[in-house]
Design a protein around this motif. Structure first.
Motif: not given
Length: 891
Positions: A436-445, A469-474, A495-501, A566-569
């Motif tokens: 998870k940390q590796q996937l988040k890393l590439l979306t950091l500013e 990236h989205a495939w791997a994240a989910f 991760v989703f919020q950054k992948l929107l960009m 995410l919409a389930l929550y």
């Protein structure tokens, strides 16, 4: 509870690890040339004398996570021209098929916290054939195989050492090191061991002048003094001397200019090779130091050498050495025994464990600030102005000082975005927090560009990798949820919020004609077609890519599925799910009908997807060459059940309206309104007919299907190469099962026939998803023409087995990846050591390209995971979570 699992949540246990590159020379980040020729600015032979700006390299090395202090092993057989401090290999220009390491080393074991690690290096006793390897490969052309170390005969008389390096942690900052040397020859052979520690040079660049220090207390103890390190002693059980120099460039040797001090980085080498007493500090102090162990290893015998990096002052540092090593080794065995429950075959266990070991050993400290690299450092000569026109100028935001999973720490000691996404799937099995940390890393500013683009790789951050990236994240999210019993929603939402960009960047930048048909460039598939797809077409037209468009369809469905989760929550995400549902339908429409024409990328005559050229007169021309590009539409598939739709009423209402009022779009997609098994609905670019037609091609052994997986290009083009004339120029593509004969993209790139693990893995995953929609009665002939019919899950298992055949022993005890070398197939000291190559010969399964690409080829570990566990994870990904409406803290 398994001891390694107890340690895993404690991040302190990962403070020290195998974070040292196998090669720092020849890298973009170390290149300060005027012309951007990174391969020649630093090279193997000057590396011993040049201090690096951004990182360190070594043999079997370890460091702390900020790489303040490094340990690595130096060796000299008293015949080599230099101390062996780094692995030798050819530059991109020196190899007839690109860069190529010319050493034999194997990653044998590792645990997620690096509490126990083991690897093997085979070191020749005779002079290492540096010049021969350079000359023979320079003489060879693209049509010849690479000239390897085994071809030189240096191993013919068993005149080499097996050098096993093992690490065991007593505590997070107390690391025991064991070096076991076996003389494989019957003849006695000399060997000098130089266990070396040094500080990464952080004081020469004009930012911080603090200079840490190493000092000798005696010939078996080095004191370590660094204000930011807890480790303070380095002990040796056997040592005759200790040598000191400084991690400073030898300017006099390299540039004929003044040195910063008396003792340079190559001082220990100069003393050992040339006996130069002035090269080392007689005061026994410095920033680099080695114990000296000068031995003669008797023929057919083994000697063990022990060392310890410790945060304590120990009167008897080796008293508990064997006890600690035994404990950690037993705990590693217990960890993998528990992980591999359900794997009945010992050979599968061996391959999987070495795959995990290779992935864990391939973690690397990656330090690179593009802004500082472009501007230069205050204490150094400013870079030439031409630097601003070479590469990465627009990436001044990029600033990394992180531990990152590398594709291969010699051939690719820099991250690649889509490679890394595949790495996380295997890491999720053993350390989902790191995944998870590796996937988040590439979306950091400080990684992602402000415009939303993800950096590709350091040779050109602006190149485009497939958006996986989205495939791997989910996927990682679901594996983590099954492992830990609760969903990490904070990870998924972040991760989703950054992948929107990132998705917006794709839509704005890569849909040139605004028709939802995308052209992303080479997209990781370097030599896949007629043109270099990273460049503009030679005659100015646009290339409409079936793979780029399909990747974006897949990206849309991945984002839709994350939004639904995410919409389930949080019901706010229902609107986002609808947005990506509509994106997917528009892309599906575009594949069939570009713009307002009736022209699409699906060819009804051939029943296959092709790239197309949009000509200047407004017409389009299909490039009818059957490559893996035409199979990628298979990846865009999602299965949703009625239970989830019932919990997302806004999404369901909007979806129903869209399908009712846009029938021309709905009709193109696999029949959403037709329920499959257990009230499931299918979203896919392929209706049942098209899926069958693609699989008929893919499973045809005369085209894509090999005994070892799915080829990247149809074998039909072996005897009958594809030809086309465009704008008066003839173009040809031939099936090449292994090394490429094309200079189009350079290096060892070749997608014209070999088997590549990532695209095969996605095929397997897609078939499993399709199976969850179609009944087991939906069967395809497999292989095509065999008369055997299998359902889609059985075909997925069939392909997984063929990929496994690359590594597992066949009925004759041979492993396909070892290819043409009998020594590797039959010798007890070689045959069970596994190399995870970059790609594989399309007919024989022989390993090709980078030899330690455990990153994405490490997916074999995922494929070998017990099938009942894998199906449980796939099912979890397609079914509705039972905790809908429950707030989960994500930790």
């Amino acid at each position: 509870m398994i001891e390694e699992n107890k340690r895993l949540p404690d991040i302190a246990w990962k403070k020290w690890g195998p974070y040292v590159s196998n090669r720092e020379w020849g890298l973009v980040r170390e290149d300060y040339s005027a012309n951007g020729d990174a391969w020649n600015y630093t090279n193997h032979d000057t590396a011993e004398a040049k201090t690096y700006r951004w990182g360190e390299e070594g043999i079997c090395g370890i460091s702390d996570d900020m790489q303040l202090l490094v340990f690595s092993l130096g060796l000299w057989n008293k015949k080599d021209k230099m101390v062996k401090e780094r692995f030798f290999g050819l530059t991109n220009g020196q190899g007839n098929h690109g860069e190529d390491v010319k050493e034999y080393y194997y990653y044998l074991d590792n645990t997620p916290t690096h509490s126990y690690m083991k690897m093997l290096y085979k070191y020749p006793q005779n002079a290492f054939p540096y010049e021969e390897l350079l000359e023979k490969n320079a003489e060879a052309g693209k049509e010849n195989p690479e000239y390897e170390l085994i071809d030189t005969g240096v191993f013919d008389q068993n005149e080499y050492f097996d050098i096993f390096i093992e690490y065991a942690k007593s505590s997070p900052e107390d690391i025991l090191i064991k070096v076991t040397v076996t003389n494989k020859s019957a003849i006695d052979a000399p060997l000098i061991l130089l266990p070396t520690i040094w500080f990464r040079n952080s004081w020469s660049w004009g930012y911080d002048y603090y200079r840490p220090q190493l000092n000798a207390n005696n010939s078996s103890q080095i004191a370590i003094d660094h204000k930011e390190l807890a480790v303070k002693n380095f002990y040796a059980k056997q040592s005759s001397d200790v040598l000191f120099c400084d991690n400073e460039t030898n300017n006099k040797r390299l540039f004929n200019s003044a040195n910063a001090g008396k003792f340079c980085k190559d001082g220990i080498n100069d003393f050992i090779i040339n006996g130069n007493n002035k090269a080392v500090n007689s005061g026994k102090t410095g920033t680099k130091a080695s114990f000296v162990i000068d031995e003669v290893i008797a023929g057919k015998t083994t000697q063990v050498f022990e060392f310890r990096l410790c945060d304590q002052d120990l009167a008897k540092p080796f008293q508990d050495f064997e006890e600690i090593f035994s404990e950690r080794k037993t705990e590693a065995d217990d960890y993998y025994k528990d992980l591999q429950k359900g794997i009945l075959n010992d050979d599968e266990k061996l391959v999987q464990r070495q795959a995990f070991a290779g992935m864990l050993w391939s973690k690397q400290f990656y330090h690179y600030s593009v802004e500082k690299w472009l501007k230069g450092d205050p204490a150094e000569i400013p870079p030439p102005k031409s630097r601003r026109n070479i590469r990465n100028t627009e990436w001044e935001n990029f600033n990394s000082m992180n531990i990152i999973s590398m594709p291969d720490k010699w051939e690719y000691p820099w991250f690649a975005t889509w490679d890394l996404a595949f790495h996380t799937l295997s890491f999720a099995i053993i350390d989902s927090d790191f995944a998870k940390q590796q996937l988040k890393l590439l979306t950091l500013e400080w990684f992602m560009h402000p415009n939303g683009q993800l950096p590709a790789y350091e040779w050109n951050f602006s190149d485009v990798n497939p958006p996986v990236h989205a495939w791997a994240a989910f996927r990682v999210f679901k594996i983590d949820e099954v492992k830990n019993g609760k969903p990490d929603l904070l990870f998924l939402e972040g991760v989703f919020q950054k992948l929107l960009m990132n998705f917006t960047w794709w839509v704005n930048k890569k849909d040139h004609n605004g028709n939802s048909v995308f052209s992303g460039g080479f997209l990781g598939l370097d030599n896949i077609g007629i043109f270099d797809r990273s460049e503009n077409l030679p005659f100015g037209e646009d290339l409409e890519q079936a793979d780029a468009t399909s990747w974006m369809a897949m990206f849309s469905l991945n984002m839709m599925r994350i939004a639904m989760e995410l919409a389930l929550y949080n019901e706010v995400y229902e609107d986002m799910a609808t947005k990506f549902f509509e994106h997917f339908l528009h892309i599906a429409h575009a594949l069939d009908c570009m713009c307002e024409s009736e022209f699409g990328l699906w060819d009804e005559e051939d029943q296959f997807f092709y790239d197309a050229i949009s000509l200047k007169d407004g017409t389009n021309k299909l490039l009818k060459i059957r490559t893996i590009v035409g199979l990628i539409p298979m990846y865009a598939v999602e299965v949703i059940d009625d239970e989830m739709l019932d919990k997302l009423p806004k999404f369901k209402e909007r979806m129903d309206w869209f399908l009712k009022n846009k029938p021309e779009l709905a009709a193109l997609v696999s029949h959403w309104e037709v329920k499959g098994e257990d009230s499931k609905h299918l979203l896919s670019l392929l209706r049942g007919h098209r899926l069958k037609k693609l699989l008929e091609r893919m499973l045809n052994e005369k085209e894509f299907l090999s005994d070892y997986g799915v080829r990247a290009l149809s074998k039909e083009y072996e005897e009958n190469p594809f030809h086309i004339n465009l704008d008066g120029t003839d173009y040809k593509v031939k099936y090449l099962p292994a090394e490429s004969d094309s200079y189009m993209f350079g290096g060892n790139s070749n997608w014209r026939g070999p088997i590549w693990f990532p695209v095969n893995f996605l095929i397997i995953e897609s078939l499993q998803r399709f199976f969850f929609y179609y009944s087991p009665d939906f069967k395809i002939e497999c292989p095509t023409g065999s008369g055997i019919y299998l359902n889609l899950n059985e075909i997925a298992e069939f392909l997984g087995k063929r990929l496994s055949n690359i590594f597992l022993k066949d009925e004759n005890g041979k492993r396909a990846f070892n290819g043409q070398y009998p020594r590797f197939q039959e010798d007890e000291d070689f045959k069970d050591y596994i190399l995870f190559y970059e790609y594989f010969h399309g007919d024989t399964g022989r390993g090709v390209g980078s030899s330690h690409q455990t990153g994405w080829t490490g997916l074999i570990a995922k494929i070998l995971q017990p099938r009942f566990q894998e199906m449980k994870l796939v099912q979890a990904q397609t079914e509705t979570p039972k905790k809908a409406g429950v707030k989960v803290d994500g930790k």
